[in-house]
Design a protein around this motif. Sequence first.
Motif, PDB file in Angstrom:
ATOM      1  N   VAL A  57       0.835  -1.209   0.000  1.00 36.39           N
ATOM      2  CA  VAL A  57       0.000   0.000   0.000  1.00 36.39           C
ATOM      3  C   VAL A  57       0.863   1.250   0.000  1.00 36.39           C
ATOM      4  CG1 VAL A  57      -1.550   1.378   1.431  1.00 36.39           C
ATOM      5  CG2 VAL A  57      -2.048  -1.040   1.030  1.00 36.39           C
ATOM      6  N   PHE A  58       1.842   1.308   0.899  1.00 41.54           N
ATOM      7  CA  PHE A  58       2.676   2.502   0.997  1.00 41.54           C
ATOM      8  C   PHE A  58       3.632   2.615  -0.192  1.00 41.54           C
ATOM      9  CE2 PHE A  58       1.573   1.817   5.542  1.00 41.54           C
ATOM     10  CZ  PHE A  58       0.896   3.012   5.733  1.00 41.54           C
ATOM     11  N   ALA A  59       4.032   1.482  -0.763  1.00 40.50           N
ATOM     12  CA  ALA A  59       4.877   1.518  -1.957  1.00 40.50           C
ATOM     13  C   ALA A  59       4.118   2.119  -3.143  1.00 40.50           C
ATOM     14  CB  ALA A  59       5.366   0.108  -2.300  1.00 40.50           C
ATOM     15  N   VAL A  60       2.840   1.741  -3.275  1.00 44.13           N
ATOM     16  CA  VAL A  60       2.013   2.321  -4.339  1.00 44.13           C
ATOM     17  C   VAL A  60       1.880   3.821  -4.152  1.00 44.13           C
ATOM     18  CG1 VAL A  60      -0.311   2.391  -5.316  1.00 44.13           C
ATOM     19  CG2 VAL A  60       0.761   0.187  -4.808  1.00 44.13           C
ATOM     20  N   LEU A  61       1.719   4.255  -2.903  1.00 44.81           N
ATOM     21  CA  LEU A  61       1.632   5.689  -2.618  1.00 44.81           C
ATOM     22  C   LEU A  61       2.890   6.412  -3.080  1.00 44.81           C
ATOM     23  CD1 LEU A  61       0.375   8.198  -1.209  1.00 44.81           C
ATOM     24  CD2 LEU A  61       1.586   7.471   0.858  1.00 44.81           C
ATOM     25  N   ILE A  62       4.053   5.830  -2.779  1.00 48.77           N
ATOM     26  CA  ILE A  62       5.324   6.459  -3.166  1.00 48.77           C
ATOM     27  C   ILE A  62       5.412   6.594  -4.684  1.00 48.77           C
ATOM     28  CG2 ILE A  62       7.828   6.135  -3.207  1.00 48.77           C
ATOM     29  CD1 ILE A  62       7.530   4.791  -0.442  1.00 48.77           C
TER      30      ILE A  62
END
Length: 295
Positions: A271-276
């Motif tokens: 999830v946070f990788a997609v945000l980045i």
Amino acid sequence: MELLSYLINGISLGSVYAIIALGYTMVYGIAKMLNFAHGDVIMVGSYIVFIAVNQVGLPPVVAILLSMALCTVLGLAIERFAYKPLRGASSLAVLITAIGVSYLLQNLALLIWGSDPKNFTSVVDIPALDLHLAGGKIVVSSETVVTIVTAAIIMVALSFFVNHTKLGHAMLAVSEDKGAAQLMGVNVNSTIALTFAIGSALAAVAGVLLCSAYPSLTPTTGAMPGIKAFTAAVFGGIGSIPGAMLGGVLLGIIEIMSKAYVSTQLADAIVFAVLIVVLLVRPTGLLGKPMNEKV
């Protein structure tokens, strides 16, 4: 059929994130501050409903309205005593204060209600929905139906309020330029307080929906959903109400799909990788508008 079931569950989870993200995005869009205590207001609202239903014996609807009212008061108190004195302070001072308020609420909840998880009984009392499709049947839980419908109603109502009411126009004016809005007769302090009140009331609703789907209530219940909802607000474009909704739903779908097809342990990291990745391509988020700074 399995994919469709995961998709529906993702939209349901994402709808909860979206409701929470609306509080973040409104406060940031208007007051230009990050209220990291927002997730803990969710926890407080959930405890209020739990006590009102299980110990006092109030009907669920009355308990939810009571929770919304008390969370609104809590949000106003936080804004008045924690954030208003820092109106002209640096963003770092506001951020540290927000983190402090978050830990204060968590520890007060720990002292009042203890650390033992409470079994939150779902307040949703409608039949499950059976979807008969060509490939078979999917049973959609009542919590999922209510969560998605509630998020859609809140999104439409909030958009109408902001764009078609006098108070909503005042919010838009303050978000554009506080000084100019004040010169035009807008009460900036009252407008910011109203924003906190609306966000806190929505947090109470989100807490009920979250705990109905995941019925374990502790003093840290709102911490991770709050962080993910903030991520959703940034993902969709912080300051944008449709962006908060879109970001929340997409985040929920990504999380559920990651758990189903990749790994439950890696879901949050994905999830946070997609945000980045999204922020590298679009720094303002999916629906965010670029901010032009005048010099």
